[in-house]
Structure formats: structure tokens, C-alpha cells
Design an enzyme around this catalytic site. Structure first.
Site, short mmCIF file in Angstrom:
data_model
loop_
_atom_site.label_atom_id
_atom_site.label_comp_id
_atom_site.label_asym_id
_atom_site.label_seq_id
_atom_site.Cartn_x
_atom_site.Cartn_y
_atom_site.Cartn_z
CB ALA A 134 24.63 -17.29 -16.32
CG ASP A 149 21.20 -34.22 -20.43
OD1 ASP A 149 20.54 -34.01 -21.33
OD2 ASP A 149 22.67 -34.24 -20.52
CD GLU A 195 13.62 -20.78 -18.77
OE1 GLU A 195 12.50 -21.63 -20.02
OE2 GLU A 195 14.34 -20.34 -19.17
NE ARG A 244 21.95 -11.04 -20.11
CZ ARG A 244 22.61 -11.63 -19.26
NH1 ARG A 244 22.64 -12.77 -18.41
NH2 ARG A 244 23.66 -10.59 -18.74
CE1 TYR A 249 18.56 -9.93 -13.86
CE2 TYR A 249 20.49 -8.56 -13.33
CZ TYR A 249 19.92 -9.71 -14.00
OH TYR A 249 20.67 -10.07 -14.97
CG HIS A 280 14.45 -16.31 -16.58
ND1 HIS A 280 15.82 -16.77 -16.27
CD2 HIS A 280 13.97 -17.31 -17.49
CE1 HIS A 280 16.19 -17.83 -16.94
NE2 HIS A 280 15.04 -18.15 -17.63
CG LEU A 281 14.51 -11.99 -10.78
CD1 LEU A 281 15.88 -11.86 -10.44
CD2 LEU A 281 13.48 -11.42 -9.71
CB SER A 282 15.63 -9.60 -16.70
OG SER A 282 16.14 -10.91 -17.10
N PRO A 314 23.54 -19.06 -10.23
CG PRO A 314 24.86 -19.25 -12.19
CD PRO A 314 23.82 -19.87 -11.45
CG ASN A 315 26.99 -14.35 -10.37
OD1 ASN A 315 27.84 -14.10 -9.71
ND2 ASN A 315 27.06 -14.71 -11.61
CG ASN A 374 16.30 -17.23 -12.07
OD1 ASN A 374 16.96 -17.53 -13.10
ND2 ASN A 374 15.82 -16.05 -11.64
NE ARG A 432 19.02 -8.50 -19.29
CZ ARG A 432 19.47 -8.98 -18.31
NH1 ARG A 432 18.95 -9.89 -17.51
NH2 ARG A 432 20.86 -8.69 -17.99
CG HIS A 486 21.16 -17.96 -21.13
ND1 HIS A 486 19.93 -17.77 -21.38
CD2 HIS A 486 21.26 -17.13 -20.05
CE1 HIS A 486 19.18 -17.04 -20.56
NE2 HIS A 486 20.04 -16.64 -19.55
NE ARG A 520 26.42 -7.70 -10.02
CZ ARG A 520 26.06 -8.24 -11.32
NH1 ARG A 520 25.39 -7.45 -11.99
NH2 ARG A 520 26.25 -9.34 -11.51
O1 CA2 Z 1 16.20 -12.49 -15.11
C1 CA2 Z 1 16.94 -13.65 -14.63
O2 CA2 Z 1 16.35 -13.87 -13.54
C2 CA2 Z 1 18.04 -14.07 -15.16
O3 CA2 Z 1 18.02 -15.70 -14.79
C3 CA2 Z 1 19.10 -13.51 -13.94
C4 CA2 Z 1 20.69 -13.98 -14.41
C5 CA2 Z 1 20.84 -13.93 -15.87
O4 CA2 Z 1 22.11 -14.41 -16.61
C6 CA2 Z 1 19.64 -14.35 -16.67
O5 CA2 Z 1 19.83 -14.37 -18.58
C7 CA2 Z 1 18.41 -13.72 -16.67
C8 CA2 Z 1 21.54 -13.25 -13.76
C9 CA2 Z 1 21.66 -13.28 -12.39
C10 CA2 Z 1 22.34 -12.31 -11.60
O6 CA2 Z 1 22.01 -11.94 -10.47
C11 CA2 Z 1 22.16 -10.61 -10.11
C12 CA2 Z 1 23.43 -10.44 -8.98
C13 CA2 Z 1 23.51 -9.47 -8.55
C14 CA2 Z 1 22.69 -8.35 -8.53
C15 CA2 Z 1 21.74 -8.42 -9.56
C16 CA2 Z 1 21.39 -9.57 -10.06
#
Ligand code: CA2
Length: 144
Positions: free
Chosen positions: A79, A89, A100, A113, A24, A102-104, A11-12, A76, A109, A82, A19
Site C-alpha cells: 500500500a 525520495d 517495482e 491503487r 494474490y 506487484h502480485l496483482s 505492509p501486510n 513490492n 483495481r 500509492h 486471504r
Molecule cells: O499486488 C500487489 O502486490 C500489491 O502491492 C499488494 C498490496 C496492495 O496494497 C497493492 O495495491 C498491490 C496489498 C498487500 C496485502 O497483502 C496481503 C495480505 C494478506 C493476504 C493477501 C495479501
């Protein structure tokens, strides 16, 4: 036939690059897909890149990866990493290795997380390298 690597994004991540560049980076998911595609050609791999904001889609695609005899999945789960026992499963239900990604680095954090359900099933985790995390994970998948 070349080996297939599924690259599944949660998601997202469709909004990546719009942003929080300090966390990221400023690359979009399409930029990352293009970078992975170039490296995949060099490695003789085929990339199947997907993104969904829906948990069940990610579960279905993990099953599909197994059915397609994919060599590995880069996941990836954003969210859902977590929160999702359903994804854990699904990872445990397939024999396809899941890496797995992750960018960050979530562990540096917020507390919420720090725990990864995905990590309990994944064979490896690559995190904290920005978009390069995906490339490092692809290299690891190629060596599996
Ligand atoms: O660091 C990562 O790749 C995460 O999987 C990114 C997730 C976060 O919930 C994880 O804890 C770590 C968040 C992805 C949100 O994506 C974005 C959307 C818009 C702008 C920037 C990032």
C-alpha cells in the site's frame, strides 16, 4: 563474490497466502522467497529478502542496498506504493536500480491503487503475474 539482489516487501505481505487468494494467490511470502532463492542460485545471485510493516524500515533498507553495493532492489511496497513520497525520495537518493513488483495489477483495481509514487523512481515495473512477478523481476534484475 556474487551480486546481491535486495527483495523488499511492504505492509501486510507477511500475511500473504492467508486471504484474498483470488487476487494474490495462495503462496506465502516464504514460498516466494524459496522460489526466488532457487532461481537466484541458477543465475549466480544472492537474495536478501525482507518484509516490514513500517515505512521507515523500507527507507532504511533502500539506503542499505546502496551501501551494500547491491546490483538491484525488487520492491513490492504494497500500500505504500500509492502513498509514500518518502519511498520515492529514497529510491531517487540511491543509484541502485529499483524494480517495482506487484502480485496483482493495481491499475485494474480500485482508483486509489492507480497512482504509484514508487513507479516515478523505479526503472521498471512487473505486475499482475502473481508470485511469478517476482521471478520475472529477478530475471530483469539479472540482466541489468
Ligand atoms: O499486488 C500487489 O502486490 C500489491 O502491492 C499488494 C498490496 C496492495 O496494497 C497493492 O495495491 C498491490 C496489498 C498487500 C496485502 O497483502 C496481503 C495480505 C494478506 C493476504 C493477501 C495479501
Amino acid at each position: 563474490m556474487t551480486d546481491i539482489i535486495y527483495v523488499l516487501n511492504g505492509p501486510n505481505l507477511n500475511l500473504l497466502g492467508t486471504r484474498e487468494p483470488e487476487i494474490y494467490g495462495s503462496d506465502t511470502l516464504d514460498d516466494i522467497a524459496a522460489m526466488l532463492q532457487d532461481r537466484a542460485v541458477e543465475l549466480g545471485l544472492t537474495i536478501e529478502m525482507r518484509q516490514s510493516n513500517h515505512e521507515g524500515h523500507l527507507v532504511d533498507w533502500l539506503h542499505e542496498a546502496q551501501g551494500s553495493d547491491a546490483k538491484a532492489v525488487l520492491l513490492n511496497a504494497a500500500a505504500y506504493t500509492h502513498t509514500s513520497i518518502a519511498l520515492l525520495d529514497a529510491i531517487k537518493a540511491i543509484t541502485t536500480p529499483v524494480i517495482e513488483v506487484h502480485l496483482s495489477d493495481p491499475e485494474t483495481r480500485e482508483d486509489f491503487r492507480h497512482h504509484s509514487w514508487v513507479g516515478l523512481g523505479a526503472v521498471q515495473c512487473v505486475k499482475g503475474h502473481g508470485p511469478q512477478s517476482y521471478l520475472i523481476a529477478l530475471e530483469a534484475a539479472a540482466k541489468l
